[in-house]
Every structure is written in structure tokens, then in C-alpha cells.
Scaffold this motif. Structure first.
Motif, PDB file in Angstrom:
ATOM      1  N   GLY A  23       0.803  -1.220   0.000  1.00 60.00           N
ATOM      2  CA  GLY A  23       0.000   0.000   0.000  1.00 60.00           C
ATOM      3  C   GLY A  23       0.837   1.272   0.000  1.00 60.00           C
ATOM      4  N   ILE A  24       2.150   1.120   0.197  1.00 61.71           N
ATOM      5  CA  ILE A  24       3.057   2.271   0.149  1.00 61.71           C
ATOM      6  C   ILE A  24       3.987   2.089  -1.036  1.00 61.71           C
ATOM      7  N   GLY A  25       3.953   3.058  -1.923  1.00 62.64           N
ATOM      8  CA  GLY A  25       4.845   3.032  -3.079  1.00 62.64           C
ATOM      9  C   GLY A  25       5.914   4.096  -2.929  1.00 62.64           C
TER      10      GLY A  25
ATOM     11  N   LYS B  25       6.244   7.053  -4.197  1.00 61.97           N
ATOM     12  CA  LYS B  25       5.749   8.422  -4.008  1.00 61.97           C
ATOM     13  C   LYS B  25       5.320   8.658  -2.558  1.00 61.97           C
ATOM     14  N   MET B  26       4.553   7.713  -1.998  1.00 54.98           N
ATOM     15  CA  MET B  26       4.089   7.892  -0.620  1.00 54.98           C
ATOM     16  C   MET B  26       5.249   7.780   0.368  1.00 54.98           C
ATOM     17  N   SER B  27       6.201   6.880   0.116  1.00 55.15           N
ATOM     18  CA  SER B  27       7.329   6.758   1.047  1.00 55.15           C
ATOM     19  C   SER B  27       8.149   8.046   1.052  1.00 55.15           C
ATOM     20  N   LYS B  28       8.303   8.672  -0.113  1.00 58.15           N
ATOM     21  CA  LYS B  28       9.010   9.951  -0.177  1.00 58.15           C
ATOM     22  C   LYS B  28       8.235  11.022   0.573  1.00 58.15           C
ATOM     23  N   THR B  29       6.927  11.041   0.426  1.00 56.66           N
ATOM     24  CA  THR B  29       6.094  12.003   1.150  1.00 56.66           C
ATOM     25  C   THR B  29       6.241  11.815   2.654  1.00 56.66           C
ATOM     26  N   ILE B  30       6.223  10.570   3.099  1.00 59.83           N
ATOM     27  CA  ILE B  30       6.359  10.267   4.530  1.00 59.83           C
ATOM     28  C   ILE B  30       7.718  10.747   5.044  1.00 59.83           C
ATOM     29  N   LEU B  31       8.793  10.423   4.317  1.00 58.00           N
ATOM     30  CA  LEU B  31      10.130  10.829   4.750  1.00 58.00           C
ATOM     31  C   LEU B  31      10.292  12.343   4.747  1.00 58.00           C
TER      32      LEU B  31
ATOM     33  N   VAL C 117       0.281  13.333   6.517  1.00 58.23           N
ATOM     34  CA  VAL C 117       0.624  12.647   5.266  1.00 58.23           C
ATOM     35  C   VAL C 117      -0.575  12.691   4.322  1.00 58.23           C
ATOM     36  N   LYS C 118      -0.395  13.402   3.233  1.00 63.01           N
ATOM     37  CA  LYS C 118      -1.467  13.549   2.247  1.00 63.01           C
ATOM     38  C   LYS C 118      -1.829  12.180   1.669  1.00 63.01           C
ATOM     39  N   GLY C 119      -3.124  11.900   1.609  1.00 58.20           N
ATOM     40  CA  GLY C 119      -3.594  10.645   1.041  1.00 58.20           C
ATOM     41  C   GLY C 119      -3.814   9.547   2.061  1.00 58.20           C
ATOM     42  N   VAL C 120      -3.493   9.819   3.325  1.00 56.07           N
ATOM     43  CA  VAL C 120      -3.701   8.813   4.365  1.00 56.07           C
ATOM     44  C   VAL C 120      -4.766   9.322   5.330  1.00 56.07           C
ATOM     45  N   ARG C 121      -5.864   8.623   5.342  1.00 55.95           N
ATOM     46  CA  ARG C 121      -6.944   8.903   6.286  1.00 55.95           C
ATOM     47  C   ARG C 121      -7.267   7.603   7.000  1.00 55.95           C
ATOM     48  N   GLU C 122      -8.343   7.562   7.730  1.00 53.92           N
ATOM     49  CA  GLU C 122      -8.651   6.427   8.592  1.00 53.92           C
ATOM     50  C   GLU C 122      -8.600   5.080   7.875  1.00 53.92           C
TER      51      GLU C 122
ATOM     52  N   LYS D 196      -5.527  -0.049   6.773  1.00 51.63           N
ATOM     53  CA  LYS D 196      -4.951  -1.017   5.829  1.00 51.63           C
ATOM     54  C   LYS D 196      -3.433  -1.056   5.933  1.00 51.63           C
ATOM     55  N   LEU D 197      -2.802   0.100   6.079  1.00 49.54           N
ATOM     56  CA  LEU D 197      -1.347   0.137   6.215  1.00 49.54           C
ATOM     57  C   LEU D 197      -0.908  -0.550   7.503  1.00 49.54           C
ATOM     58  N   SER D 198      -1.659  -0.330   8.558  1.00 48.33           N
ATOM     59  CA  SER D 198      -1.348  -0.967   9.837  1.00 48.33           C
ATOM     60  C   SER D 198      -1.473  -2.484   9.725  1.00 48.33           C
ATOM     61  N   GLU D 199      -2.524  -2.943   9.064  1.00 52.56           N
ATOM     62  CA  GLU D 199      -2.712  -4.381   8.865  1.00 52.56           C
ATOM     63  C   GLU D 199      -1.584  -4.972   8.026  1.00 52.56           C
ATOM     64  N   ALA D 200      -0.981  -4.144   7.161  1.00 56.64           N
ATOM     65  CA  ALA D 200       0.137  -4.599   6.317  1.00 56.64           C
ATOM     66  C   ALA D 200       1.470  -4.542   7.058  1.00 56.64           C
TER      67      ALA D 200
END
Length: 120
Positions: free
Chosen positions: A38-40, A42-48, A67-72, A77-81
Motif C-alpha cells: 500500500g506504500i509506493g 511516491k508515498m514513502s518519499k512524502t512520509i520521509l 501525510v497527504k492521502g492517508v486517512r482512517e 490497511k497500512l497498519s494491517e500490512a
């Protein structure tokens, strides 16, 4: 034949273990974040970038607000992953969390309050 079967089982177990590896968002590098389903890139760069700009994430609410694009739903889903914030998985929203969102007492409103205080 038996050796091949044992080797196959060991390999399967090893790959399954890495698929469910826990990754803490405050300690992970880009490759570790990319390994979470669920993290590609683009999102990993945004997080960092956000972690560098605003410091470590305090909790899941802080992570979701910054973090843009991450809501409840995405956070669950990310937590489950395997993604964690400060060593904690994200649970489902509690009634207290829902009340905080309704009253606007989340991280965003605290920032707004600081901004208003500095205006004098």
C-alpha cells in the motif's frame, strides 16, 4: 526428495515472515517503507519528507493529519500490512477519537491555536 520438500517449506516460511514484517514509520528508510503493501515510492518519499520537516510522528492521528492521502481507512490497511507509529499498530477509531474529530481538538486545530496565539 525429502530435502527438496523441507527446503521448499523453509523458503515459504521465510518469505511469509518478511511479508508481515513490522515497519515503524519513525525509524524506516525508503526501502523499508516501500516494502509495506500500500506504500509506493511516491508515498514513502512524502512520509520521509514530512518526517524530516515536522519531526517524528507522535501517533496515528498525527501521521494521518500530516501525510497527504492517508486517512482512517488507508491507515487501517497500512497498519494491517505491518506499518506502525511509535511501535503501535493502528486500531479502529474509538468513540473518543470520533469525538475529538467532531470537536476539532486534533493536531490540526492545535497548530491553528498556536498560529492564532502568535498573532497576538
Amino acid at each position: 526428495m525429502l530435502k527438496k520438500l523441507i527446503l521448499a517449506i523453509v523458503m515459504l516460511a521465510a518469505t511469509m515472515g518478511s511479508a508481515f514484517a513490522q515497519v515503524d514509520v519513525n525509524k524506516a528508510d525508503q526501502a523499508s517503507l516501500d516494502s509495506v503493501k500500500g506504500i509506493g515510492p511516491k508515498m514513502s518519499k512524502t512520509i520521509l519528507d514530512e518526517r524530516k520537516k515536522g519531526g517524528d510522528f507522535k501517533d496515528w492521528a498525527d501521521f494521518e493529519s500530516r501525510v497527504k492521502g492517508v486517512r482512517e481507512k488507508k491507515a487501517i490497511k497500512l497498519s494491517e500490512a505491518g506499518l506502525m507509529v511509535n511501535g503501535r499498530p493502528r486500531g479502529k477509531a474509538s468513540d473518543a477519537d470520533k469525538e475529538d474529530r467532531k470537536s476539532g481538538s486534533g493536531a490540526k486545530s492545535k497548530k491553528e491555536m498556536k498560529k492564532n496565539d502568535s498573532k497576538g
